[in-house]
Motif scaffolding. Structure first.
Motif, short mmCIF file in Angstrom:
data_model
loop_
_atom_site.label_atom_id
_atom_site.label_comp_id
_atom_site.label_asym_id
_atom_site.label_seq_id
_atom_site.Cartn_x
_atom_site.Cartn_y
_atom_site.Cartn_z
N TYR A 1 0.82 -1.27 -0.12
CA TYR A 1 -0.11 -0.01 -0.08
C TYR A 1 0.88 1.34 0.04
CZ TYR A 1 -4.59 -1.76 0.88
OH TYR A 1 -6.08 -2.39 0.63
N LEU A 2 2.01 1.16 0.62
CA LEU A 2 2.77 2.12 0.65
C LEU A 2 3.47 2.41 -0.84
CD1 LEU A 2 4.29 4.74 2.13
CD2 LEU A 2 6.09 3.29 3.05
N ASN A 3 3.76 1.40 -1.37
CA ASN A 3 4.29 1.49 -2.81
C ASN A 3 3.27 2.24 -3.69
OD1 ASN A 3 6.64 0.28 -2.15
ND2 ASN A 3 5.98 -1.67 -2.63
N LEU A 4 2.22 1.82 -3.45
CA LEU A 4 0.89 2.37 -4.36
C LEU A 4 0.55 3.58 -3.89
CD1 LEU A 4 -1.55 1.87 -5.95
CD2 LEU A 4 -2.79 1.31 -4.02
N ALA A 5 0.66 4.27 -2.69
CA ALA A 5 0.59 5.58 -2.22
C ALA A 5 1.60 6.38 -3.16
CB ALA A 5 0.82 5.76 -0.64
N GLN A 6 2.91 6.08 -3.05
CA GLN A 6 4.05 6.65 -3.88
C GLN A 6 3.75 6.72 -5.19
OE1 GLN A 6 7.02 4.17 -2.12
NE2 GLN A 6 7.46 5.55 -0.50
N GLU A 7 3.18 5.66 -5.90
CA GLU A 7 2.76 5.77 -7.13
C GLU A 7 1.83 6.82 -7.75
OE1 GLU A 7 1.89 1.79 -8.89
OE2 GLU A 7 3.74 0.98 -7.89
N ALA B 1 0.82 9.24 -5.70
CA ALA B 1 1.28 10.55 -5.62
C ALA B 1 2.13 11.06 -6.84
CB ALA B 1 2.17 10.98 -4.57
N ALA B 2 3.02 10.24 -7.51
CA ALA B 2 4.01 10.51 -8.47
C ALA B 2 3.15 10.57 -9.82
CB ALA B 2 4.74 9.42 -8.71
N ILE B 3 2.13 10.10 -10.12
CA ILE B 3 1.33 10.03 -11.36
C ILE B 3 0.29 11.08 -11.37
CG2 ILE B 3 1.91 7.70 -12.03
CD1 ILE B 3 -0.95 6.76 -11.42
N SER B 4 -0.10 11.50 -10.19
CA SER B 4 -1.27 12.49 -10.08
C SER B 4 -1.23 13.52 -11.38
CB SER B 4 -1.37 13.02 -8.77
OG SER B 4 -0.13 13.76 -8.27
N ASN C 1 -6.61 14.11 -10.42
CA ASN C 1 -5.48 14.47 -9.67
C ASN C 1 -6.02 14.48 -8.08
OD1 ASN C 1 -2.94 15.39 -9.10
ND2 ASN C 1 -3.48 17.45 -8.85
N GLU C 2 -6.86 14.96 -7.55
CA GLU C 2 -7.20 15.24 -6.18
C GLU C 2 -7.60 13.85 -5.68
OE1 GLU C 2 -10.05 17.59 -2.92
OE2 GLU C 2 -9.95 18.48 -5.33
N ALA C 3 -8.25 12.92 -6.35
CA ALA C 3 -8.45 11.74 -5.91
C ALA C 3 -7.39 10.97 -5.57
CB ALA C 3 -9.46 11.07 -6.84
N LYS C 4 -6.26 11.11 -6.52
CA LYS C 4 -5.24 10.20 -6.53
C LYS C 4 -4.44 10.52 -5.22
CE LYS C 4 -4.94 8.94 -11.30
NZ LYS C 4 -4.45 9.58 -12.56
N LEU C 5 -4.46 11.94 -5.14
CA LEU C 5 -3.54 12.47 -3.98
C LEU C 5 -4.10 12.19 -2.63
CD1 LEU C 5 -2.48 16.13 -5.17
CD2 LEU C 5 -1.22 14.14 -5.11
N ARG C 6 -5.64 12.28 -2.36
CA ARG C 6 -6.14 11.97 -1.22
C ARG C 6 -6.11 10.40 -1.14
NH1 ARG C 6 -11.16 14.66 0.51
NH2 ARG C 6 -11.05 16.80 -0.31
N SER C 7 -5.96 9.55 -2.09
CA SER C 7 -5.87 8.22 -2.00
C SER C 7 -4.52 7.84 -1.60
CB SER C 7 -6.31 7.57 -3.40
OG SER C 7 -7.63 7.58 -3.78
N ALA C 8 -3.71 8.51 -2.11
CA ALA C 8 -2.09 8.38 -1.60
C ALA C 8 -1.99 8.40 -0.20
CB ALA C 8 -1.36 9.39 -2.22
N ASP D 1 0.25 17.95 2.32
CA ASP D 1 -0.29 16.71 3.23
C ASP D 1 0.46 15.58 2.74
OD1 ASP D 1 -1.57 18.68 4.66
OD2 ASP D 1 -3.60 17.87 4.10
N VAL D 2 0.09 15.55 1.12
CA VAL D 2 0.59 13.97 0.45
C VAL D 2 2.18 13.91 0.72
CG1 VAL D 2 1.11 12.87 -1.51
CG2 VAL D 2 -1.12 14.22 -1.08
N LYS D 3 2.92 14.99 0.78
CA LYS D 3 4.54 14.89 0.97
C LYS D 3 4.65 14.53 2.59
CE LYS D 3 5.51 18.30 -2.66
NZ LYS D 3 6.11 19.73 -2.84
N THR D 4 3.95 15.32 3.21
CA THR D 4 4.17 15.09 4.73
C THR D 4 3.76 13.32 5.04
OG1 THR D 4 4.06 17.37 5.38
CG2 THR D 4 3.71 15.66 7.13
N ALA D 5 2.66 12.95 4.54
CA ALA D 5 2.27 11.63 4.81
C ALA D 5 3.11 10.67 4.44
CB ALA D 5 0.70 11.64 3.97
N LEU D 6 3.66 10.75 3.27
CA LEU D 6 4.42 9.88 2.64
C LEU D 6 5.77 9.67 3.54
CD1 LEU D 6 4.03 10.37 -1.19
CD2 LEU D 6 3.19 8.35 -0.03
N LYS D 7 6.33 10.76 4.03
CA LYS D 7 7.57 11.04 4.56
C LYS D 7 7.23 10.41 5.99
CE LYS D 7 10.56 14.23 4.89
NZ LYS D 7 11.33 15.67 5.07
#
Length: 138
Positions: free
Chosen positions: A8-14, A16-19, A25-32, A114-120
């Motif tokens: 799931y973390l790999n998916l979150a990173q993907e 965020a990268a493809i958004s 875009n927003e749905a992908k970032l929220r899902s990340a 938020d996405v950057k912080t969440a991934l970190k």
């Protein structure tokens, strides 16, 4: 076969990268944010259940608890009082708040940050959990 929750973390990173400039875009970032949280929540829960043998998290649990709050607090108030356990719990709580906002808020003005912080946060939590699991294998 058991699911590898770190996927799931790999998916979150993907996500965020493809958004980028996509329509969703927003749905992908929220899902990340959401997937990053669930990756580390499930690994943390399983650590408490399988390594620390917490009966409240067993497959045959008989109590009705809020697992999300319980797991974070078990690390924050861990019997070892180790700083890394406390930090893990605090980061998990913070990430849960971000996940709740991503999953339920109609408007998020700080989503990119938020996405950057969440991934970190998720990566830091995952690293600590990996270290804890390795320590138990020794």
């Amino acid at each position: 076969m058991r699911f590898n929750w770190s996927e799931y973390l790999n998916l979150a990173q993907e996500l965020a990268a493809i958004s980028g400039d996509s329509v969703n875009n927003e749905a992908k970032l929220r899902s990340a944010v959401s997937r990053a949280y669930y990756a580390v929540f499930c690994v943390a829960r399983n650590y408490l259940r399988d390594v620390e043998k917490d009966p409240r998290l067993s497959h045959n649990k008989t109590t009705d608890i809020n697992e999300h709050q319980y797991v974070a607090e078990e690390f924050i108030f861990h019997k070892s009082k180790a700083k890394k356990m406390i930090k893990l719990g605090e980061n998990l709580s913070r990430l849960r708040q971000m996940r709740n906002k991503a999953d339920y808020a109609d408007t998020i003005f700080t989503l990119s940050n938020d996405v950057k912080t969440a991934l970190k946060l998720a990566q830091n939590i995952m690293t600590t959990l990996t270290e804890l699991n390795q320590e138990t294998e020794l």
